[in-house]
Design a protein around this motif. Structure first.
Motif, PDB file in Angstrom:
ATOM      1  N   ARG A 234       5.413  18.760  -7.679  1.00  0.00           N
ATOM      2  CA  ARG A 234       6.831  18.553  -7.433  1.00  0.00           C
ATOM      3  C   ARG A 234       7.177  18.539  -5.961  1.00  0.00           C
ATOM      4  NH1 ARG A 234      10.823  18.216 -11.201  1.00  0.00           N
ATOM      5  NH2 ARG A 234      12.755  18.644 -10.130  1.00  0.00           N
ATOM      6  N   SER A 235       6.413  19.267  -5.172  1.00  0.00           N
ATOM      7  CA  SER A 235       6.744  19.354  -3.754  1.00  0.00           C
ATOM      8  C   SER A 235       6.468  18.040  -3.031  1.00  0.00           C
ATOM      9  CB  SER A 235       5.956  20.483  -3.105  1.00  0.00           C
ATOM     10  OG  SER A 235       4.587  20.280  -3.376  1.00  0.00           O
ATOM     11  N   TRP A 236       5.739  17.138  -3.670  1.00  0.00           N
ATOM     12  CA  TRP A 236       5.430  15.869  -3.016  1.00  0.00           C
ATOM     13  C   TRP A 236       6.522  14.819  -3.198  1.00  0.00           C
ATOM     14  CZ3 TRP A 236      -0.414  14.250  -3.462  1.00  0.00           C
ATOM     15  CH2 TRP A 236      -1.201  15.272  -2.910  1.00  0.00           C
ATOM     16  N   GLU A 237       7.534  15.186  -4.004  1.00  0.00           N
ATOM     17  CA  GLU A 237       8.551  14.189  -4.322  1.00  0.00           C
ATOM     18  C   GLU A 237       9.193  13.620  -3.072  1.00  0.00           C
ATOM     19  OE1 GLU A 237      10.820  16.655  -6.719  1.00  0.00           O
ATOM     20  OE2 GLU A 237       9.611  16.285  -8.501  1.00  0.00           O
ATOM     21  N   ARG A 238       9.446  14.505  -2.138  1.00  0.00           N
ATOM     22  CA  ARG A 238      10.100  14.079  -0.911  1.00  0.00           C
ATOM     23  C   ARG A 238       9.238  13.052  -0.180  1.00  0.00           C
ATOM     24  NH1 ARG A 238      13.617  18.012   2.525  1.00  0.00           N
ATOM     25  NH2 ARG A 238      14.532  16.445   3.884  1.00  0.00           N
ATOM     26  N   LEU A 239       7.933  13.377  -0.124  1.00  0.00           N
ATOM     27  CA  LEU A 239       6.985  12.475   0.526  1.00  0.00           C
ATOM     28  C   LEU A 239       6.988  11.120  -0.174  1.00  0.00           C
ATOM     29  CD1 LEU A 239       4.612  12.159   2.539  1.00  0.00           C
ATOM     30  CD2 LEU A 239       3.133  12.790   0.658  1.00  0.00           C
ATOM     31  N   ALA A 240       7.047  11.164  -1.510  1.00  0.00           N
ATOM     32  CA  ALA A 240       7.024   9.908  -2.269  1.00  0.00           C
ATOM     33  C   ALA A 240       8.200   9.027  -1.880  1.00  0.00           C
ATOM     34  CB  ALA A 240       7.070  10.208  -3.760  1.00  0.00           C
ATOM     35  N   LEU A 241       9.378   9.649  -1.773  1.00  0.00           N
ATOM     36  CA  LEU A 241      10.550   8.860  -1.418  1.00  0.00           C
ATOM     37  C   LEU A 241      10.445   8.342   0.007  1.00  0.00           C
ATOM     38  CD1 LEU A 241      13.390  10.849  -3.145  1.00  0.00           C
ATOM     39  CD2 LEU A 241      12.478   8.628  -3.746  1.00  0.00           C
ATOM     40  N   GLN A 242       9.888   9.172   0.895  1.00  0.00           N
ATOM     41  CA  GLN A 242       9.735   8.705   2.277  1.00  0.00           C
ATOM     42  C   GLN A 242       8.779   7.516   2.330  1.00  0.00           C
ATOM     43  OE1 GLN A 242       8.653  12.374   4.040  1.00  0.00           O
ATOM     44  NE2 GLN A 242      10.766  12.929   4.530  1.00  0.00           N
ATOM     45  N   LEU A 243       7.697   7.611   1.559  1.00  0.00           N
ATOM     46  CA  LEU A 243       6.755   6.492   1.535  1.00  0.00           C
ATOM     47  C   LEU A 243       7.411   5.241   0.980  1.00  0.00           C
ATOM     48  CD1 LEU A 243       3.465   8.194   0.374  1.00  0.00           C
ATOM     49  CD2 LEU A 243       3.911   7.099   2.545  1.00  0.00           C
ATOM     50  N   LEU A 244       8.233   5.441  -0.052  1.00  0.00           N
ATOM     51  CA  LEU A 244       8.924   4.303  -0.650  1.00  0.00           C
ATOM     52  C   LEU A 244       9.832   3.644   0.382  1.00  0.00           C
ATOM     53  CD1 LEU A 244       9.028   3.122  -3.501  1.00  0.00           C
ATOM     54  CD2 LEU A 244      11.148   4.345  -3.827  1.00  0.00           C
ATOM     55  N   GLY A 245      10.583   4.491   1.099  1.00  0.00           N
ATOM     56  CA  GLY A 245      11.458   3.970   2.140  1.00  0.00           C
ATOM     57  C   GLY A 245      10.658   3.225   3.191  1.00  0.00           C
ATOM     58  N   ALA A 246       9.534   3.797   3.572  1.00  0.00           N
ATOM     59  CA  ALA A 246       8.709   3.146   4.590  1.00  0.00           C
ATOM     60  C   ALA A 246       8.209   1.805   4.086  1.00  0.00           C
ATOM     61  CB  ALA A 246       7.534   4.039   4.950  1.00  0.00           C
TER      62      ALA A 246
ATOM     63  N   GLY B  65       0.828  -1.202   0.000  1.00  0.00           N
ATOM     64  CA  GLY B  65       0.000   0.000   0.000  1.00  0.00           C
ATOM     65  C   GLY B  65       0.861   1.249   0.000  1.00  0.00           C
ATOM     66  N   LEU B  66       1.910   1.207   0.815  1.00  0.00           N
ATOM     67  CA  LEU B  66       2.777   2.377   0.898  1.00  0.00           C
ATOM     68  C   LEU B  66       3.497   2.624  -0.412  1.00  0.00           C
ATOM     69  CD1 LEU B  66       4.264   2.023   4.446  1.00  0.00           C
ATOM     70  CD2 LEU B  66       2.919   3.909   3.591  1.00  0.00           C
ATOM     71  N   ALA B  67       3.929   1.524  -1.056  1.00  0.00           N
ATOM     72  CA  ALA B  67       4.622   1.693  -2.331  1.00  0.00           C
ATOM     73  C   ALA B  67       3.695   2.290  -3.370  1.00  0.00           C
ATOM     74  CB  ALA B  67       5.166   0.363  -2.811  1.00  0.00           C
ATOM     75  N   MET B  68       2.438   1.821  -3.374  1.00  0.00           N
ATOM     76  CA  MET B  68       1.453   2.396  -4.295  1.00  0.00           C
ATOM     77  C   MET B  68       1.277   3.873  -3.995  1.00  0.00           C
ATOM     78  SD  MET B  68       0.158   0.165  -6.322  1.00  0.00           S
ATOM     79  CE  MET B  68      -1.561   0.053  -6.713  1.00  0.00           C
ATOM     80  N   ALA B  69       1.156   4.177  -2.699  1.00  0.00           N
ATOM     81  CA  ALA B  69       0.962   5.565  -2.309  1.00  0.00           C
ATOM     82  C   ALA B  69       2.150   6.402  -2.755  1.00  0.00           C
ATOM     83  CB  ALA B  69       0.789   5.649  -0.803  1.00  0.00           C
ATOM     84  N   ALA B  70       3.347   5.799  -2.666  1.00  0.00           N
ATOM     85  CA  ALA B  70       4.539   6.522  -3.105  1.00  0.00           C
ATOM     86  C   ALA B  70       4.438   6.842  -4.584  1.00  0.00           C
ATOM     87  CB  ALA B  70       5.776   5.683  -2.837  1.00  0.00           C
ATOM     88  N   GLY B  71       3.974   5.853  -5.341  1.00  0.00           N
ATOM     89  CA  GLY B  71       3.804   6.077  -6.770  1.00  0.00           C
ATOM     90  C   GLY B  71       2.806   7.183  -7.036  1.00  0.00           C
ATOM     91  N   LEU B  72       1.680   7.116  -6.329  1.00  0.00           N
ATOM     92  CA  LEU B  72       0.634   8.101  -6.567  1.00  0.00           C
ATOM     93  C   LEU B  72       1.100   9.485  -6.167  1.00  0.00           C
ATOM     94  CD1 LEU B  72      -2.547   6.170  -5.458  1.00  0.00           C
ATOM     95  CD2 LEU B  72      -1.808   6.786  -7.754  1.00  0.00           C
ATOM     96  N   SER B  73       1.760   9.591  -5.014  1.00  0.00           N
ATOM     97  CA  SER B  73       2.143  10.923  -4.569  1.00  0.00           C
ATOM     98  C   SER B  73       3.230  11.494  -5.461  1.00  0.00           C
ATOM     99  CB  SER B  73       2.598  10.898  -3.115  1.00  0.00           C
ATOM    100  OG  SER B  73       3.741  10.107  -3.021  1.00  0.00           O
ATOM    101  N   ALA B  74       4.023  10.584  -6.082  1.00  0.00           N
ATOM    102  CA  ALA B  74       5.023  11.093  -7.013  1.00  0.00           C
ATOM    103  C   ALA B  74       4.355  11.665  -8.257  1.00  0.00           C
ATOM    104  CB  ALA B  74       5.989   9.994  -7.408  1.00  0.00           C
TER     105      ALA B  74
END
Lengths: 648, 310
Positions: A18-30, A5-14
């Motif tokens: 542009r400002s969400w990029e950081r969040l996307a990477l954090q979600l990916l890491g999580a 779910g988190l990986a999907m969310a990372a994809g979606l937030s990416a």
């Protein structure tokens, strides 16, 4: 589940601003950390977890069992470190940040889906998602034609594989009465199951990049950004191995898998040798690593073939040992290859090139990166006491037990495989030594290399984490094997090694062999430190810096040192039969030397097929005469034939 | 026990090389140096000030220590006087070859580090020779390990002692293969020449060109130890007689005498080959190594097919 779910969310937030990029990477890491935690939790004694979701009419059975958990471990470790690595790395890449973000999220999510699927539909869905997402990542530099071509070849191989896999799954579902993995497990052995197993293994071999289906791999890996290459090489190829293990050892029961086992051993051995020879002569740092992946996946396949052979001949204990060696190598190779690909990305940013011939002397400019890269190289070169050695050692031990087999022919096949393994190990050492030496030792061969700067701290930290995992798993292979024992007990009812403690592993009995990396390292450190302490006394500590020797011609320049191509030249000559080598002197004065090395598989296998298809289509093109009357005639003819068929 | 064996091995190593040098000199009608000469060389080098190229990094200075320690560790796990060795329970014969590889990798890294022409040339040649020699070594040891069903050196040697003298075709093939590998790995004729300083032909000597003082001494000492390692390995595997099965003074003295005899005989063989064979062209060496690999494969096959003992 959460991880996916988190990986999907990372994809979606990416996909967002542009400002969400950081969040996307954090979600990916999580999501990476979640997978790691889930895998560890199960292997350290947690109960297995099963979830049924429904999407429309399709039931989604997702089950986390020990085998999935073992493959979740490298996935989690690599995903969480690349999430850390990606931010500073991507800052330097000017174009297309957003697309890799989206595709990376979906890529990771579909890999997790494949690992957890307990039903043919989610498995295929994840499999296809993985291929498509990674295709998008491969063509990230789509403005370059080489990148587009690599993507096309990759997509072609991936879809051929998917079609074959679909066929295999269709056969299995037909035989077992449904597409649920539980039904397949219960189904009796049959000829169609055997055919399906062979087809599925073909599809997995294409994904794992085994000879002769390896041609996409050296093209696709270098085209993607480095952290994606790390993900592809360290995790995606392993998903194919997961498929092989799942089908061969868990789901499908066949009367005799002897033919398949022998094929796997031979294919694995061929891939190993060809992969390492190709890796030895490449000039592009990521191609070296990609070809070395062919080698290592070949090794894993050979170990799986050995396990299958032992199981078929009724030596379940030895089969468990070979399977344990294969899985241990999967873990080790994932960590090491991710470390090296991230290192390649670091080098590329420092020198602005992937060409080994334009690097050199980076160790003095980038000591931390150099040390980490050296560690990865030594580990992958199977130097004790690092982790690559532990798995190869276990595989040798499994091969050493081949005397227990009754049939003479099979018994002599295994030593032959061991001979290939020995050759590959030695050549692999040469290849990785050349890689490290060309990039980091000697003097800088280009202006950017002379001015290289150390990488940002986050990138070093990501590599450092992977390196620490490599060292730990090298020094304490027993801990990993204790986890792997659960898988082999579940699949083959025997532990992979009889005695595994944190300090020492003993595959069979102590009189046959045992290996204690920490003790060995301790002795070697004591000897080295004692020697150093004895020699560095009082007045003798001082040393003098001088010009290196260049036969009295003044200080040696960077052009006097050996080039990466020349370093591999003697071995290239020896294995010239496996490669197609074109050397020529370029300019009229003959001052430029061009060297092109290609894989002979293209000439020998793919070119004839392509020529055949082209000639077929040229013949077919004659139908296209452009005359309307002729086309009407064709239509009439078709209609008549159809009518005839219908009436018949 | 372990420090004792390590010390004994390290101190005895230069003597074997000195013995071979003396024999070779006699065969060439020279008086030659005394067998203690390698010792004197080492002492002189240790006293000298080390000189380091300014293009070299920390790896260049660390490499000799790693090389020395790895070679010494590999050697100390060999059954030298007694069958049981302290390290036998934590390593096996495959781990030992791994440590020899570590020593060689350290040597090559050190030679490539300063970025000079000679170091690179030597390393590129050594890369080829070692990549072709190592599989043969592994395979030879593998087929011997299959005989005893064990890769633990103490058990392996004990098994060979127990079964006694027996003519096995696999041993013959493996012995030939390992002899060739031992020659190549130690930079001996016909693949390399330890006494040459001619740029066109040198391999090992080209790699060690930039080291000096104590660094060079360690590298040379590792070379001596490697020769003794191969000597003792061959003696252990193909003529294990005389090894003590328990550590009483009389048995140890006998074992030491036997070992010296065996090594002296091996030294004679080595000196004779070096006196008789000319240096081979570099690109002829792969042919020889392929032959060795083939012999090792043949040894393995003849073991599997002819001598199968479940």
């Amino acid at each position: 589940m959460l991880a996916m779910g988190l990986a999907m969310a990372a994809g979606l937030s990416a996909a967002g601003p542009r400002s969400w990029e950081r969040l996307a990477l954090q979600l990916l890491g999580a999501s990476g950390l979640c997978s790691l935690a889930a895998g560890l939790w199960l292997l350290l004694g947690g109960p297995s977890d099963a979830v049924v979701m429904t999407l429309g009419v399709i039931p989604w059975h997702l089950i986390l069992d020990p085998l999935s958990a073992v493959f979740l471990l490298p996935l989690g470790a690599v995903v969480s470190t690349i999430a850390l690595y990606a931010r500073p790395y991507l800052l330097h890449i000017e174009t297309g940040f957003r697309r890799p973000g989206v595709a990376t999220g979906f890529f990771v999510a579909s890999m997790i889906l494949v690992l957890l699927a307990a039903h043919a539909f989610p498995f295929m869905l994840g499999w296809e998602g993985m291929a498509l997402a990674s295709y998008l990542l491969v063509i990230q530099h789509h403005e370059e034609s080489a990148s587009r071509q690599a993507g096309l070849i990759y997509l072609l191989v991936a879809h051929m594989g998917a079609l074959v896999l679909l066929l295999a799954f269709g056969l299995l579902a037909h035989g077992a009465g449904g597409p649920d993995f539980a039904q397949w497990r219960a189904a009796p052995a049959s000829a169609s199951a055997m055919a399906a197993l062979a087809l599925a293994c073909l599809a997995f071999a294409a994904k794992a990049g085994l000879v002769p289906l390896h041609v996409w791999l050296p093209l696709a890996h270098p085209a993607a950004p480095s952290h994606i290459s790390a993900l592809m090489s360290a995790v995606m190829l392993k998903i194919a191995i997961y498929g092989m293990v799942r089908l061969c050892f868990d789901l499908v029961s066949v009367q005799s898998a002897l033919g398949l086992a022998v094929t796997m051993i031979t294919t694995g051995a061929l891939s190993m040798v060809l992969g390492v020879v190709l890796a030895l002569v490449q000039q592009d740092i990521k191609r070296v690593l990609a070809c070395s992946s062919i080698e290592n996946l070949g090794l894993v396949t050979m170990a799986l073939g050995l396990a299958l052979l032992y199981r078929t001949t009724g030596h379940a204990m030895l089969a468990a040992m070979a399977l344990g060696a294969a899985l241990l190598h999967v873990l080790n190779h994932a960590l090491l290859k991710a470390l090296l690909f991230l290192g390649a990305g670091t080098i590329q940013q420092a020198c602005d090139t992937y060409d080994l011939g334009r690097m050199g002397g980076l160790l003095r400019r980038m000591p931390a990166s150099g040390g980490l890269f050296l560690l990865g190289c030594l580990g992958l070169a199977a130097i004790p006491p690092l982790n690559g050695f532990a798995s190869e050692w276990l595989l040798f031990q499994a091969a050493l037990q081949s005397w227990q087999m009754e049939q003479g022919i099979l018994r002599s096949l295994i030593p032959l495989a061991a001979a290939c393994l020995a050759l590959t190990t030695a050549l692999g050492t040469a290849c990785l030594l050349r890689l490290f030496a060309s990039a980091f030792l000697g003097q800088a061969r280009s202006r950017p290399a002379r001015r290289a700067r150390e990488a940002p701290r986050a990138m070093l930290l990501a590599q450092g984490m992977l390196a620490a995992l490599c060292v730990l798993s090298g020094l304490f292979p027993g801990l990993l094997l204790m986890m792997l024992n659960q898988v082999t007990v579940a699949l083959l009812h025997h532990p992979a090694v009889q005695t595994a403690s944190a300090l020492i592993i003993t595959p069979v009995t102590a009189t046959q062999a045992s290996y204690a990396p920490l003790a060995v390292l301790a002795v070697i450190m004591i000897i080295a430190l004692c020697t150093a302490a004895l020699l560095h006394t009082r007045k003798r500590a001082a040393l003098r810096r001088v010009q290196p020797w260049a036969c009295g011609l003044g200080p040696p320049t960077a052009r006097m040192q050996i080039t990466p191509a020349a370093l591999a030249m003697p071995l290239r000559q020896v294995f010239a039969g496996l490669l197609s080598i074109h050397e020529r002197l370029g300019s009229p004065q003959g001052r430029r030397y061009h060297l092109e090395i290609a894989d002979r598989t293209w000439d020998l296998l793919y070119a004839p097929v392509a020529r055949f298809v082209m000639s077929l289509s040229r013949h077919a093109a004659r139908l296209q005469s452009g005359r309307v009357r002729l086309y009407l005639g064709f239509s009439l003819g078709t209609l008549l034939v159809l009518l005839w068929v219908m009436s018949w | 026990m372990l420090p004792l064996q390590i010390l004994l091995f390290a101190l005895a190593a230069p003597l074997l090389n000195g013995w071979v040098d003396m024999l070779r000199a006699r065969l060439q009608n020279r008086r030659g140096p005394s067998p203690l000469q390698p010792w004197r060389n080492l002492r002189r080098l240790f006293a000298k000030e080390p000189v380091v190229p300014h293009t070299a990094s920390w790896l260049f200075r660390m490499a000799p220590y790693v090389m020395f320690a790895a070679t010494l560790l590999a050697s100390s796990a060999l059954p030298m006087l007694t069958v049981q060795t302290p390290l036998a329970s934590v390593t096996d014969v495959l781990v030992l070859t791994g440590f020899l590889t570590l020593a060689r990798v350290a040597l090559m890294i050190g030679s490539l580090d300063p970025g000079t022409a000679f170091g690179g040339l030597g390393a590129s040649r050594e890369l080829m020779l070692s990549a072709l020699a190592e599989p043969t070594l592994l395979l030879g040891l593998f087929s011997l390990a299959m005989t005893a069903h064990s890769s633990n050196l103490a058990v392996l040697v004990g098994h060979l002692l127990d079964t006694g003298m027996m003519l096995r075709p696999s041993f013959l093939f493996t012995l030939l293969a390992l002899l060739m590998v031992a020659g190549v790995e130690n930079g001996r004729l016909p693949a390399d020449n330890t006494t040459t300083h001619l740029e066109l032909t040198m391999v090992h000597e080209a790699m060690v060109l930039e080291w000096s003082g104590r660094h060079l001494a360690l590298v040379e000492w590792s070379g001596h130890m490697k020769l003794l390692f191969y000597g003792i390995l061959l003696a252990d595997l193909f003529a294990p007689w005389g090894l003590a099965d328990h550590a009483s003074p009389a048995m140890l003295a006998l074992a030491l005498l036997c070992l010296m005899g065996k090594l002296a005989a091996l030294g004679v063989v080595l000196a004779l080959t070096e006196a008789l064979l000319p240096k081979m062209r570099l690109f002829r060496a792969p042919g020889m190594l392929n032959l060795a690999f083939l012999l090792a494969v043949l040894g393995l096959f003849s073991h599997v097919i002819l001598e199968h003992n479940p």
